[in-house]
Motif scaffolding. Structure first.
Motif, PDB file in Angstrom:
ATOM      1  N   PRO A 148      -1.808 105.432  15.538  1.00  0.00           N
ATOM      2  CA  PRO A 148      -0.401 105.221  15.874  1.00  0.00           C
ATOM      3  C   PRO A 148       0.318 104.359  14.848  1.00  0.00           C
ATOM      4  O   PRO A 148      -0.289 103.583  14.131  1.00  0.00           O
ATOM      5  N   LEU A 149       1.617 104.534  14.811  1.00  0.00           N
ATOM      6  CA  LEU A 149       2.508 103.654  14.078  1.00  0.00           C
ATOM      7  C   LEU A 149       3.192 102.758  15.088  1.00  0.00           C
ATOM      8  O   LEU A 149       3.655 103.234  16.129  1.00  0.00           O
ATOM      9  N   HIS A 150       3.266 101.491  14.822  1.00  0.00           N
ATOM     10  CA  HIS A 150       3.852 100.545  15.779  1.00  0.00           C
ATOM     11  C   HIS A 150       5.149 100.013  15.201  1.00  0.00           C
ATOM     12  O   HIS A 150       5.269  99.758  14.008  1.00  0.00           O
ATOM     13  N   THR A 151       6.072  99.871  16.042  1.00  0.00           N
ATOM     14  CA  THR A 151       7.358  99.298  15.664  1.00  0.00           C
ATOM     15  C   THR A 151       7.239  97.787  15.675  1.00  0.00           C
ATOM     16  O   THR A 151       6.170  97.219  15.965  1.00  0.00           O
ATOM     17  N   GLN A 152       8.357  97.136  15.428  1.00  0.00           N
ATOM     18  CA  GLN A 152       8.338  95.690  15.419  1.00  0.00           C
ATOM     19  C   GLN A 152       8.043  95.126  16.802  1.00  0.00           C
ATOM     20  O   GLN A 152       7.498  94.054  16.958  1.00  0.00           O
ATOM     21  N   GLN A 153       8.411  95.882  17.820  1.00  0.00           N
ATOM     22  CA  GLN A 153       8.142  95.427  19.177  1.00  0.00           C
ATOM     23  C   GLN A 153       6.709  95.776  19.598  1.00  0.00           C
ATOM     24  O   GLN A 153       6.292  95.480  20.710  1.00  0.00           O
ATOM     25  N   GLY A 154       5.941  96.461  18.763  1.00  0.00           N
ATOM     26  CA  GLY A 154       4.568  96.819  19.082  1.00  0.00           C
ATOM     27  C   GLY A 154       4.427  98.029  19.982  1.00  0.00           C
ATOM     28  O   GLY A 154       3.361  98.230  20.567  1.00  0.00           O
ATOM     29  N   VAL A 155       5.485  98.826  20.102  1.00  0.00           N
ATOM     30  CA  VAL A 155       5.442 100.021  20.969  1.00  0.00           C
ATOM     31  C   VAL A 155       4.982 101.203  20.141  1.00  0.00           C
ATOM     32  O   VAL A 155       5.465 101.428  19.036  1.00  0.00           O
ATOM     33  N   SER A 156       4.038 101.953  20.681  1.00  0.00           N
ATOM     34  CA  SER A 156       3.516 103.138  19.984  1.00  0.00           C
ATOM     35  C   SER A 156       4.592 104.214  19.909  1.00  0.00           C
ATOM     36  O   SER A 156       5.316 104.459  20.879  1.00  0.00           O
TER      37      SER A 156
END
Length: 489
Positions: A148-156
């Motif tokens: 997965p790629l995670h955003t700054q908020q850590g959401v997949s």
């Protein structure tokens, strides 16, 4: 009725062929049109499904080549695949790979997404417009990224894969296929219609043959219509016509026979009357004139008797037709025999005969044509009176048993030879004993015809213990009880 009250008087009758075609052709066109619409709809769906499968193949191929190993969104060697798809596709090809937040994106960014939420791993197909201008058919798939790629908020994040193809060439191709299929179906419909018309015309040829056969017949040709090659549906009609023609032929034959007999039997008395009339006009002697007039009167009486007998015979033959069965009635034979005997009483008294009747104490019921049966009884009594000598005897007897009914007229006249008895009832034939008597030889023919009409018979016999003749009308109760129409059926 005035012509205006008969709206259908001058309206031409529709032919069976036009009625069949009027019903079958519209139904055929309706069913064929529904079949054409259904087949074209299915064909269009199949072509669309084939195009969508090609889009799905490219979409899966792109999905396999997506990589996130580098920490970002990458597509490994997609260009050869897209070039191959571009060569096989019928229009412009577009693709887009992007994360749901749109921060990472590869390909054509103007491709629209479906208006509803997408389930992960499920492929969707829909029509849209690329850059709000070009109509396209798009396929889209959303799935989680692995790794997965995670955003700054850590959401997949999920990756969205899109492939689209412009619709202009596809629709042109589909329309071409549909037009060719429709043309083929229309040709089949036209051929079916032509075959249907030809089949109806061919099936109705026997009716045209029957019409032509009847139209070419002479007016006196009453022979049966040939039933060869007649369809089973038309066969009852042909049989009914043949039966009607047979009855008409019998009636026409009876009428011709009556006219021939009348002309034959009345020609001689009328010729004699004319000769006697000419003689009376030339004669000046009053006594000779009176003698000629008396002779004319006797000739008129003979002509009247012959005419009445021939009319009675014609009535008997006419009553034998099936339509005459309605004239039958129930009556008492005791009363009928008594009335017939009383009718001939003056003639018996004129010859001073021992004249009487013997009736059973119980009434004998009978069903038949009362006037004709009385005509037969009166004819037998008349013959017996005329052939009996002066002062002789004539007796009328009625008897009934469990099996049959007998009406017997017994006289003591010269009787009949066995040869004459065997030929009794033949028209215009007279036995040896009747050569010296006035008559036309129709009496026993009338009696025989009336007896057969009532399913009975005329029997002649010489009595054992006396001179004379016993003439009997014998009716079997079993045969009489049967319906007269049964034999016709």
């Amino acid at each position: 009725m005035p012509a205006k009250d008969k709206p259908h008087a001058n309206r031409p009758q529709r032919s069976l062929k036009s009625l069949l075609l009027l019903w079958i052709i519209p139904i055929l066109l309706l069913v064929s049109s529904l079949g054409l619409w259904s087949s074209n709809t299915v064909l269009k769906e199949q072509v669309e499904a084939a195009y969508d499968r090609s889009l799905a193949g490219v979409l899966r191929a792109i999905d396999i080549n997506i990589s996130t190993d580098s920490g970002g969104l990458a597509l490994e060697q997609p260009y050869r695949l897209l070039e191959f798809f571009d060569l096989t596709a019928s229009g412009n090809v577009y693709y887009r790979i992007a994360t749901e937040d749109g921060l990472a994106e590869i390909g054509h960014g103007g491709l629209p997404l479906p208006s509803h939420a997408m389930e992960s791993g499920k492929m969707y197909f829909f029509n849209a417009r690329y850059l709000d201008e070009e109509p396209v058919r798009a396929a889209v798939l959303a799935r989680p990224l692995i790794p997965p790629l995670h955003t700054q908020q850590g959401v997949s994040q999920r990756v969205v894969i899109q492939v689209a193809e412009s619709l202009e060439q596809r629709q042109s191709f589909i329309q071409g296929i549909l037009l060719r299929a429709a043309g083929r179906d229309v040709l089949v419909i036209v051929l079916n219609g032509v075959l249907l018309v030809c089949g109806v015309i061919f099936a109705l040829r026997p009716l045209l043959r029957l019409r032509n056969e009847l139209a070419q017949r002479s007016t006196d040709d009453l022979s049966p219509i040939s039933q060869k090659d007649v369809p089973s549906e038309v066969l009852p009609l042909v049989e009914a016509i043949n039966h009607h023609m047979e009855r008409y032929a019998r009636q026409a034959k009876s009428q011709r026979q009556f006219l021939d007999d009348a002309s034959h039997q009345l020609r001689t008395p009328l010729t004699i009357l004319r000769t006697q009339l000419d003689y009376a006009l030339r004669e000046n002697d009053l006594e000779e004139t009176r003698a000629a007039i008396h002779a004319m009167r006797d000739g008129l009486e003979r002509a009247t008797r012959v005419t009445n007998q021939m009319l009675a015979l014609a009535r008997a033959h006419g009553a034998a037709q099936p339509e005459a069965a309605m004239a039958r009635e129930s009556f008492s034979l005791n009363r009928l025999v008594e009335e017939s005997t009383r009718l001939m009483l003056p003639a018996a008294k004129a010859k001073r005969l021992d004249y009487g009747m013997d009736l059973p104490p119980r009434q004998v019921p009978f069903t038949g044509m009362k006037l004709l049966l009385q005509e037969a009884i009166v004819n037998l009594i008349d013959n017996a009176i005329r052939y009996s000598p002066e002062g002789g005897s004539v007796m009328v007897l009625l008897s009934a048993s469990a099996d049959e009914i007998r009406i017997t007229v017994a006289d003591d006249g010269p009787g009949m030879s066995p040869q004459d008895m065997a030929k009794a009832g033949v028209r215009f034939r007279r036995g040896a004993a009747g050569k010296s008597q006035a008559g036309a030889g129709l009496g026993l023919a009338i009696v025989k015809a009336i007896a057969e009409l009532h399913m009975g018979e005329l029997r002649l016999a010489s009595p054992r213990n006396r001179q004379g003749l016993d003439a009997e009308l014998v009716f079997s109760l079993i045969r009489v009880s049967a319906s007269p129409g049964d034999s016709e059926r």
